[in-house]
Motif scaffolding. Structure first.
Motif, PDB file in Angstrom:
ATOM      1  N   ALA A  60     -24.176   8.673  15.142  1.00 23.77           N
ATOM      2  CA  ALA A  60     -23.130   9.581  15.629  1.00 23.77           C
ATOM      3  C   ALA A  60     -21.780   8.868  15.671  1.00 23.77           C
ATOM      4  O   ALA A  60     -20.750   9.441  15.291  1.00 23.77           O
ATOM      5  CB  ALA A  60     -23.503  10.097  17.016  1.00 23.77           C
ATOM      6  N   TRP A 111     -27.667  12.317  21.655  1.00 20.03           N
ATOM      7  CA  TRP A 111     -27.931  11.112  20.857  1.00 20.03           C
ATOM      8  C   TRP A 111     -29.429  10.859  20.754  1.00 20.03           C
ATOM      9  O   TRP A 111     -29.911  10.456  19.716  1.00 20.03           O
ATOM     10  CB  TRP A 111     -27.252   9.897  21.479  1.00 20.03           C
ATOM     11  CG  TRP A 111     -25.759   9.954  21.497  1.00 20.03           C
ATOM     12  CD1 TRP A 111     -24.941  10.391  20.488  1.00 20.03           C
ATOM     13  CD2 TRP A 111     -24.903   9.583  22.576  1.00 20.03           C
ATOM     14  NE1 TRP A 111     -23.626  10.296  20.865  1.00 20.03           N
ATOM     15  CE2 TRP A 111     -23.566   9.798  22.150  1.00 20.03           C
ATOM     16  CE3 TRP A 111     -25.116   9.077  23.851  1.00 20.03           C
ATOM     17  CZ2 TRP A 111     -22.462   9.522  22.965  1.00 20.03           C
ATOM     18  CZ3 TRP A 111     -24.028   8.799  24.660  1.00 20.03           C
ATOM     19  CH2 TRP A 111     -22.723   9.029  24.224  1.00 20.03           C
ATOM     20  N   LEU A 144     -27.337   7.201  18.441  1.00 19.88           N
ATOM     21  CA  LEU A 144     -25.980   6.876  18.885  1.00 19.88           C
ATOM     22  C   LEU A 144     -25.207   6.171  17.776  1.00 19.88           C
ATOM     23  O   LEU A 144     -24.033   6.495  17.518  1.00 19.88           O
ATOM     24  CB  LEU A 144     -26.041   5.986  20.135  1.00 19.88           C
ATOM     25  CG  LEU A 144     -24.722   5.336  20.565  1.00 19.88           C
ATOM     26  CD1 LEU A 144     -23.701   6.388  20.975  1.00 19.88           C
ATOM     27  CD2 LEU A 144     -24.961   4.344  21.704  1.00 19.88           C
TER      28      LEU A 144
END
Length: 548
Positions: free
Chosen positions: A18, A9, A15
């Motif tokens: 994702a 990440w 993050l």
């Protein structure tokens, strides 16, 4: 510990992206009593729009952006949007009064603030305007210039966004703020350069000096700590997570929002704890995960309407912040059928997590200890003589590892007091390790006590009480309380010629400080016990001082 997914990440913006791709169709947030539901794809789009709006308002990498609002979808979007624009997040405690919030805004150098319109009958905007006016001309936080924002007393605060449809002149509504970012494209948002070693947030926490200090934590610290937390807790895709812990706290934001993003769990934010509302949320939303302080679970178990709600979905409870009665662990398992009950210990200066129990630990271990250090973290106990305490013997808890803060923001002296040259964080907590390495917190070198899961710092409370015109001297200690764990008791020396009453003083305190800080009782005394250096000997107050 080998690099986990946190390394992939890289940053919190990484993050978010994702999660948006991996869990696109999964329900991400349920808000407003179930009336608002967004998927991870929708959440990602909202965060990117908020990031674009931040860039349009001139926010640049490293700028501080504050949020002063209760748990909600808007808090989540505003905070993640600011961080995705490269800003450093500064969450503000919703229990702060205007003067407390203004002090943190001033010293942090925040250039943008997201604030709720009203919460629990209080206009936060009005409180801030009053406080900022009173703060005119005071010292500025590092990096604050001669801005011309909407609040004269906070010249470095260039923009204030009210998370509602209405805003006073000079302030932005949430809708207008977002509309301002429409000219900023996706490529510009994604071009923001943020590194894992950059600060991601500054959580303000009080210390023995009584003035809040800003704990600086990086992106990679947050990601690694809460990937580890999620793995040890067993959080997984499809979990439905009732987030009662406030987002302004490390545990609400990181063990809540960030952990859910990591695992594809559904966030169900609850703005303020109310047992009836929590029971209804658990039943309606089939909640599976509920962290919180012990008092929260005691309230749920003892609520007269508990049996009228279906709580069978609840499978994971994580608690801490106080001694956990074994009976509470047993009742969570037997009365509610909770499969996993875990306890943990952490502090903001260590990214909020230091030790955790493990799934499968015996109920006695879970009730009596806060578990073992998480991977990548060392804990040692140090006696007054500087020696390492053996198992079973008390000592100050020292912590070293990837999770330890970079320092207090713009406060090298305070940082040096708690971080030594070998990287050990001196927590000020006293604990005991058993032969298996489980930590039990037994006392505090600092005077901090815990009121219903919130840390209360006597030095800060004393400083505020001393502003009362009838108070000549004051000392505050924590005393046991059957419902909240601990509450404050104030010993007050009145000014000569005055006759304040406990009711008057407590009423005044409720107007000047957050409710959990307000002492529950006052005892008037002629003098306070002090040692040769002039410090109040609080051990004598706790032990039944002969001068009372």
């Amino acid at each position: 510990m080998v690099d986990g997914e946190w390394a992939g990440w890289g940053t919190i913006p990484g993050l978010v992206r994702a999660a948006t791709e991996r869990y696109a169709d999964v329900e991400a947030v349920v808000d407003c009593g179930g009336r608002v539901r967004v998927s991870y794809a929708e959440l990602g789009a909202r965060v990117e729009r908020a990031a674009a709006a931040c860039l349009a308002r001139g926010v640049r990498a490293g700028d501080r952006v504050a949020v002063w609002a209760p748990n909600s979808l808007d808090w989540t979007v505003a905070a993640l949007g600011a961080v995705s624009a490269g800003a450093v997040l500064v969450p503000l405690n919703t229990r702060f009064k205007g003067t407390e919030a203004a002090d943190v805004l001033r010293r942090s150098g925040a250039r943008l603030l997201f604030v709720t319109g009203a919460f629990l009958g209080t206009s936060y905007v009005a409180a801030l305007r009053r406080a900022a006016g009173e703060g005119r001309g005071e010292g500025q936080g590092e990096g604050q210039g001669e801005g011309s924002g909407p609040l004269a007393g906070l010249p470095g605060l260039r923009d204030v966004v009210v998370l509602s449809e209405d805003a006073p002149p000079g302030f932005l509504t949430w809708k207008d703020f977002l509309a301002g970012g429409e000219g900023v494209g996706e490529a510009e948002v994604r071009a923001v350069r943020v590194k894992g070693s950059d600060p991601s947030d500054i959580i303000y926490t009080s210390g023995t000096t009584g003035r809040p200090k800003g704990v600086v934590i990086t992106h990679e610290q947050s990601l690694r700590a809460y990937e580890t937390w999620s793995a040890l807790a067993g959080l997984s895709r499809g979990d439905r997570y009732l987030i009662v812990n406030p987002f302004f706290h490390t545990f609400g934001y990181k063990a809540g929002i960030l952990a859910c993003l990591m695992r594809g769990a559904t966030m169900i934010p609850q703005p303020v704890f109310d047992a009836e509302t929590a029971l209804a949320n658990i039943a309606r939303e089939a909640v599976t995960v509920l962290p919180g302080p012990p008092t929260l679970f005691q309230s749920l178990l003892d609520h007269p309407a508990r049996r009228s709600h279906d709580l069978s979905s609840l499978r994971l409870v994580v608690t801490g912040a106080a001694v956990i009665p074994l009976r509470l662990v047993e009742r969570l398992r037997q009365d509610l059928g909770v499969e996993t009950v875990l306890t943990a210990y952490g502090l903001s200066e260590a990214s909020g997590v230091v030790t955790m129990c493990r799934r499968g630990d015996a109920p006695q271990v879970i009730a009596a200890t806060s578990g073992r250090p998480i991977p990548g973290v060392e804990v040692r106990l140090v006696t007054d003589s500087g020696a390492t305490a053996p198992p079973g013997e008390p000592g100050e808890v020292h912590v070293r590892g990837f999770n330890v803060m970079r320092g207090y923001d713009a406060d090298a002296a305070a940082t040096a007091e708690v971080l030594d040259s070998e990287g050990w964080l001196h927590t000020g907590d006293i604990g005991v390790l058993d032969v298996d390495g489980n930590l039990r917190i037994t006392d505090r070198l600092k005077d901090m006590y815990v009121v219903g899961g919130f840390n209360a710092y006597p030095a800060e409370i004393e400083r505020l009480l001393a502003l009362h015109p009838d108070v000549a001297d004051v000392a505050v200690i924590g005393i046991p309380d059957p419902r909240l764990g601990e509450v404050g008791k104030a010993y007050v020396v009145p000014h000569p010629g005055t006759s304040p009453t406990a009711d008057d003083l407590l009423s005044w305190a409720r107007r000047e400080m957050a409710n959990y800080k307000v002492p529950r009782s006052v005892q008037f005394v002629d003098t306070l016990p002090r040692n040769a250096s002039g410090k109040v000997v609080k051990g004598e107050l706790r032990g039944g001082w002969a001068g009372l």
